[in-house]
Motif scaffolding. Sequence first.
Motif, PDB file in Angstrom:
ATOM      1  N   UNK A   1      -7.581 -85.954  53.944  1.00  0.00           N
ATOM      2  CA  UNK A   1      -7.335 -84.966  55.003  1.00  0.00           C
ATOM      3  C   UNK A   1      -5.944 -84.372  54.968  1.00  0.00           C
ATOM      4  N   UNK A   2      -5.044 -84.970  54.170  1.00  0.00           N
ATOM      5  CA  UNK A   2      -3.665 -84.482  54.141  1.00  0.00           C
ATOM      6  C   UNK A   2      -3.448 -83.445  53.034  1.00  0.00           C
ATOM      7  N   UNK A   3      -4.404 -83.358  52.132  1.00  0.00           N
ATOM      8  CA  UNK A   3      -4.239 -82.514  50.951  1.00  0.00           C
ATOM      9  C   UNK A   3      -3.997 -81.044  51.301  1.00  0.00           C
ATOM     10  N   UNK A   4      -4.846 -80.518  52.165  1.00  0.00           N
ATOM     11  CA  UNK A   4      -4.711 -79.106  52.547  1.00  0.00           C
ATOM     12  C   UNK A   4      -5.470 -78.894  53.847  1.00  0.00           C
ATOM     13  N   UNK A   5      -5.144 -77.807  54.527  1.00  0.00           N
ATOM     14  CA  UNK A   5      -5.822 -77.500  55.797  1.00  0.00           C
ATOM     15  C   UNK A   5      -7.336 -77.467  55.637  1.00  0.00           C
ATOM     16  N   UNK A   6      -7.780 -76.795  54.539  1.00  0.00           N
ATOM     17  CA  UNK A   6      -9.232 -76.674  54.395  1.00  0.00           C
ATOM     18  C   UNK A   6      -9.883 -78.000  54.021  1.00  0.00           C
ATOM     19  N   UNK A   7      -9.152 -78.888  53.328  1.00  0.00           N
ATOM     20  CA  UNK A   7      -9.704 -80.224  53.043  1.00  0.00           C
ATOM     21  C   UNK A   7      -9.843 -80.973  54.373  1.00  0.00           C
ATOM     22  N   UNK A   8      -8.803 -80.869  55.185  1.00  0.00           N
ATOM     23  CA  UNK A   8      -8.818 -81.556  56.478  1.00  0.00           C
ATOM     24  C   UNK A   8     -10.032 -81.127  57.310  1.00  0.00           C
ATOM     25  N   UNK A   9     -10.328 -79.839  57.265  1.00  0.00           N
ATOM     26  CA  UNK A   9     -11.439 -79.315  58.069  1.00  0.00           C
ATOM     27  C   UNK A   9     -12.786 -79.781  57.529  1.00  0.00           C
ATOM     28  N   UNK A  10     -12.795 -80.178  56.257  1.00  0.00           N
ATOM     29  CA  UNK A  10     -14.055 -80.533  55.610  1.00  0.00           C
ATOM     30  C   UNK A  10     -14.119 -82.026  55.286  1.00  0.00           C
ATOM     31  N   UNK A  11     -13.406 -82.846  56.090  1.00  0.00           N
ATOM     32  CA  UNK A  11     -13.305 -84.257  55.721  1.00  0.00           C
ATOM     33  C   UNK A  11     -13.679 -85.203  56.847  1.00  0.00           C
ATOM     34  N   UNK A  12     -14.296 -86.313  56.437  1.00  0.00           N
ATOM     35  CA  UNK A  12     -14.426 -87.472  57.321  1.00  0.00           C
ATOM     36  C   UNK A  12     -13.714 -88.585  56.562  1.00  0.00           C
TER      37      UNK A  12
END
Length: 394
Positions: free
Chosen positions: A221-232
């Motif tokens: 979730x820390x990688x990028x904003x869009x990863x964060x939005x697409x992560x559990x």
Amino acid sequence: MTQYNFDEIIDRRGTDSVKWSKKHLREYFGDEDVLPLWIADMDFRVAQPIVEALTTRAQHGVFGYGYKSDEFLQAAVNWQRRRNGWEIAKEWILFTPGVIPALNVIVETFSRPGDSVIIQCPVYYPFANIITDSGRRVADNPLIHTDGKYEMNFADLERLARDSRTKLMFLCSPHNPVGRVWTAEELQRVGEICGQNDVLVVSDEIHSDLIYPPHRHIPFGKIAEDCQANAIVCTSPSKTFNLAGLHISDIIVPNDKVRTELAHRLTAVDGDPGSFGSVAQIAAYNGGEEWLAQLISYLEENLDFIEGFLKERMPRVTMTRPQATYLAWLDFSDYGLTERELQQLMRRKAKVALDDGYIFGAGGEPFQRINFACPRSTLREALERIQNALEDIR
Ligand SMILES: Cc1ncc(COP(=O)(O)O)c(C=O)c1O
């Protein structure tokens, strides 16, 4: 400062330990006298602040329903900030009594029977069971293994993610059993591929506190904003602090919509910690860091010990030093044994209980996974037994 003694032998029989119980050893290994270095818990006593907090709580004597107190959530928030530099909000945390229950509910919530879930074999074998038991399909994106190093196959990942039936990816980060800590570049690429194809990434980070320098864990979730939005992101103090029997896990879901949907389904499992789990998480995250630092040093010395032992006494068995976890992936390919022969050799001749590599999926067949979170004398005993068993094999 408390100096912990990880060399101490603690008799775990008679404490309902799956790893050590005669019943389980008989059932899984056909022999109750095998030396157990399998399932992922540690033979070490936990940090003193945890013992003290649990003792105090036990003395209180009333154990009614609990909830995710502010202190419980804040301890997890602070832990992510301090250890990983990841800023999360308390509201993002859902509670489950383990990562496995969470994965089951996630699959049920975000996919339908017949859909596919990506995993990267050889990998923690319950992933495949969860997927198939719920009528979903495993989309295997096998890791590439060259010269002892495991890497992701991104071209294949892209192909699998593009399939409209693929809804989820179980990312094992760090990876059990191959011990890889994924780099920022690798995680970024996973994030891009899954993001572009609407594949929700479930990052199982249960081993993420057990990292050997110079490696660093990066929460998905820390990688990028869009990863964060697409992560559990599935986390827990259970592997880190040896608390698996207390059933605590913190499922971090930054995306409001995803979280609301999952929270709704989680009420069926249990959305709050038990009295002891709650106290243990607070004590571990707030007061366990000194113990953890000493533990990691001890585990590194155990790894040095395994490396030295293999080099000197079992050179045909190889190991790529894991970057994380207390699980080592021993390669027996040089002996050319079938998976059944290797299994029998371990159980019957060496009398050790390790996890057979083939259970982790394709590519695992010539391996055995050894749990080295035990006193060095136990580790030595296990390796000597294996060495003796291999002696007359060409
Ligand atoms: C990668 C991974 N995920 C999940 C688990 C189990 O999690 P839990 O005990 O919280 O269900 C393990 C235990 O070994 C594991 O290695």
